[in-house]
Design a protein around this motif. Structure first.
Motif, short mmCIF file in Angstrom:
data_model
loop_
_atom_site.label_atom_id
_atom_site.label_comp_id
_atom_site.label_asym_id
_atom_site.label_seq_id
_atom_site.Cartn_x
_atom_site.Cartn_y
_atom_site.Cartn_z
N SER A 172 35.46 25.92 32.33
CA SER A 172 35.30 25.69 33.77
C SER A 172 35.32 27.04 34.49
CB SER A 172 36.42 24.78 34.30
OG SER A 172 37.64 25.11 33.68
N PRO A 173 34.24 27.34 35.25
CA PRO A 173 34.22 28.61 35.97
C PRO A 173 35.34 28.67 37.01
CG PRO A 173 32.35 27.23 36.59
CD PRO A 173 33.06 26.51 35.50
N LYS A 174 35.90 29.85 37.21
CA LYS A 174 36.98 30.01 38.19
C LYS A 174 36.38 30.13 39.59
CE LYS A 174 39.73 32.39 34.72
NZ LYS A 174 40.62 31.35 34.25
N ALA A 175 37.03 29.49 40.57
CA ALA A 175 36.54 29.54 41.95
C ALA A 175 36.60 30.97 42.47
CB ALA A 175 37.38 28.63 42.83
N MET A 176 35.54 31.39 43.16
CA MET A 176 35.47 32.76 43.64
C MET A 176 36.39 32.99 44.84
SD MET A 176 34.37 35.66 42.93
CE MET A 176 34.53 37.20 43.79
N SER A 177 37.06 34.11 44.81
CA SER A 177 37.92 34.54 45.92
C SER A 177 38.27 35.98 45.62
CB SER A 177 39.20 33.70 45.96
OG SER A 177 40.25 34.43 46.55
N ILE A 178 38.52 36.77 46.65
CA ILE A 178 39.00 38.12 46.36
C ILE A 178 40.50 38.25 46.57
CG2 ILE A 178 38.86 40.58 47.03
CD1 ILE A 178 35.85 40.24 47.13
N PRO A 179 41.03 37.83 47.75
CA PRO A 179 42.46 38.08 47.99
C PRO A 179 43.36 37.45 46.93
CG PRO A 179 41.50 36.71 49.73
CD PRO A 179 40.38 37.22 48.91
N ARG A 180 43.04 36.23 46.54
CA ARG A 180 43.90 35.54 45.59
C ARG A 180 44.06 36.34 44.29
NH1 ARG A 180 43.48 29.76 42.43
NH2 ARG A 180 45.47 30.25 41.46
N TYR A 181 42.94 36.74 43.68
CA TYR A 181 43.01 37.42 42.39
C TYR A 181 43.53 38.85 42.55
CZ TYR A 181 40.29 33.37 41.10
OH TYR A 181 39.88 32.07 40.92
N LEU A 182 43.15 39.49 43.65
CA LEU A 182 43.57 40.87 43.85
C LEU A 182 45.07 40.96 44.16
CD1 LEU A 182 42.38 43.73 43.86
CD2 LEU A 182 42.13 43.52 46.34
N PHE A 183 45.54 40.20 45.14
CA PHE A 183 46.96 40.25 45.51
C PHE A 183 47.83 39.71 44.38
CE2 PHE A 183 45.54 39.65 50.21
CZ PHE A 183 45.15 40.97 50.27
N GLY A 184 47.42 38.57 43.84
CA GLY A 184 48.17 37.99 42.72
C GLY A 184 48.21 38.96 41.55
N GLY A 185 47.06 39.57 41.28
CA GLY A 185 46.96 40.52 40.17
C GLY A 185 47.86 41.73 40.38
N ILE A 186 47.89 42.26 41.61
CA ILE A 186 48.72 43.44 41.89
C ILE A 186 50.20 43.11 41.68
CG2 ILE A 186 49.52 45.01 43.72
CD1 ILE A 186 46.61 44.96 44.83
N ILE A 187 50.61 41.95 42.20
CA ILE A 187 52.02 41.55 42.05
C ILE A 187 52.36 41.39 40.56
CG2 ILE A 187 53.72 39.73 42.54
CD1 ILE A 187 52.11 39.21 45.18
N PHE A 188 51.45 40.75 39.82
CA PHE A 188 51.66 40.58 38.38
C PHE A 188 51.76 41.95 37.69
CE2 PHE A 188 50.05 40.33 34.04
CZ PHE A 188 50.87 39.37 33.49
N GLY A 189 50.86 42.86 38.05
CA GLY A 189 50.83 44.19 37.44
C GLY A 189 52.12 44.96 37.69
N LEU A 190 52.65 44.85 38.90
CA LEU A 190 53.93 45.51 39.21
C LEU A 190 55.02 44.98 38.27
CD1 LEU A 190 53.86 45.33 43.13
CD2 LEU A 190 53.80 47.44 41.78
N GLY A 191 55.07 43.64 38.15
CA GLY A 191 56.08 43.02 37.29
C GLY A 191 55.88 43.35 35.82
#
Lengths: 137, 193
Positions: A73-92
């Motif tokens: 299933s293709p992931k729904a397109m969005s920028i803030p969700r993946y970018l902000f979520g990704g940054i928080i995950f990367g910090l952790g």
């Protein structure tokens, strides 16, 4: 027992995470410091082989063990969700030196403090669920 | 054979084995994603009664919880029977860099495996500000960020990129923005606490 095969696959994964050294806090620091190719090699090979694998599955319309088509299933397109979520995950990830798979594996290695990290990650998951409607997606 | 398995694996073989794990799960009609287990645990614990995000049939993820249990057992088996004769071979640049931050690297297997820095990963540090930030806040960020981004390393960096998903690429770029900021700027400050 039907679920047994998943436990065996998980055991394989835990061994792979250990022997690849992806569970090493030091390896994660080394990766983010760009001081070794090791982690990039692991992820790079996995992604190249994974891409070929998925392309073949799609082209040949391969079926899973139950005879159902393997679907993606293709992931729904969005920028803030993946970018902000990704940054928080990367910090952790760089703070703990472990992402979820290695966290479980490290527990099996008998490092007791990792339990606190896992519980904190579950609380983080719970908090995201509670705040979800207030976050930009 | 056992001696061969006890050696640390080459990165190319490791990458192959991760791709194989993903293939096994796909063949069983499942998708590879470890952080989904944490959402399932919240749902299994009854969080769905109050928070709609957890109001789903978590039993469909029970296979993944068994997979995670397997990862714990796999860690035990690997550390007990397949332990490397030497600590992880980290680059000397990283060892030197971490030493300036007060984190020592084990010089022999008797001192440590090189998986976790034991002078940080202990209960004494946990109950300090430094430990609280690293383990409690760090773990929180992993769980919160993974769900916000809709996946972690396995779901986005491996499965998502392999399926050529642009959202996964954005997430992985995010992982690196956060990771680089932490490793280069913030972690040196936290370790000084």
């Amino acid at each position: 027992m039907k679920g047994l095969k998943y436990i065996f696959a998980g055991i394989l994964f835990g061994i792979v995470m250990t022997k690849s050294e992806a569970i090493s806090w030091f390896r994660i620091q080394e990766m983010f410091l760009f001081q070794s190719f090791h982690m990039y090699g692991i992820i790079g090979v996995a992604v190249v082989l994974g891409t070929i694998q998925i392309a073949v599955i799609k082209r040949k319309k391969l079926k899973d063990i139950k005879g159902e088509p393997i679907e993606f299933s293709p992931k729904a397109m969005s920028i803030p969700r993946y970018l902000f979520g990704g940054i928080i995950f990367g910090l952790g990830w760089a703070m703990t030196g472990a992402c979820p798979g290695p966290m479980y594996t490290l527990l099996g290695h008998g490092f007791p403090v990792i339990i606190v990290v896992i519980i904190s990650a579950i609380i983080g998951t719970l908090t995201y669920g509670a705040l979800r409607s207030k976050l930009p997606h | 054979m056992l001696e061969l398995l006890q050696q640390p694996w080459h990165w190319a073989f490791s990458g192959f084995m991760i791709a194989l794990t993903m293939f096994i799960l796909l063949f069983w009609g499942k998708s590879f994603g470890m952080s989904a287990t944490m959402r399932a645990m919240c749902a299994a614990g009854g969080a769905g009664k109050k928070i709609s995000f957890f109001d789903f049939d978590w039993k469909k993820q029970s296979w993944n919880l068994l997979f995670a249990l397997g990862a714990v057992i796999g860690g035990y088996i690997a550390s007990t029977y397949l332990a490397s004769p030497e600590p992880v071979h980290i680059s000397s640049a990283t060892i030197a860099h971490l030493q300036t931050l007060g984190v020592d690297y084990p010089s022999s297997i008797a001192e440590g495996t090189g998986y976790l820095p034991l002078e940080l990963y202990n209960f004494e540090t946990l109950f300090s500000l430094k430990g609280f930030l690293l383990f409690v806040l760090g773990g929180f960020f992993v769980g919160f960020g993974a769900r916000y981004a809709g996946g972690c390393t396995s779901g986005h960096a491996i499965s998502g990129l392999s399926n050529l998903q642009i959202p996964s690429l954005i997430a992985v770029i995010g992982f690196f923005i956060g990771g680089l900021l932490m490793a280069h700027v913030l972690l040196p400050l936290i370790l000084q606490l």
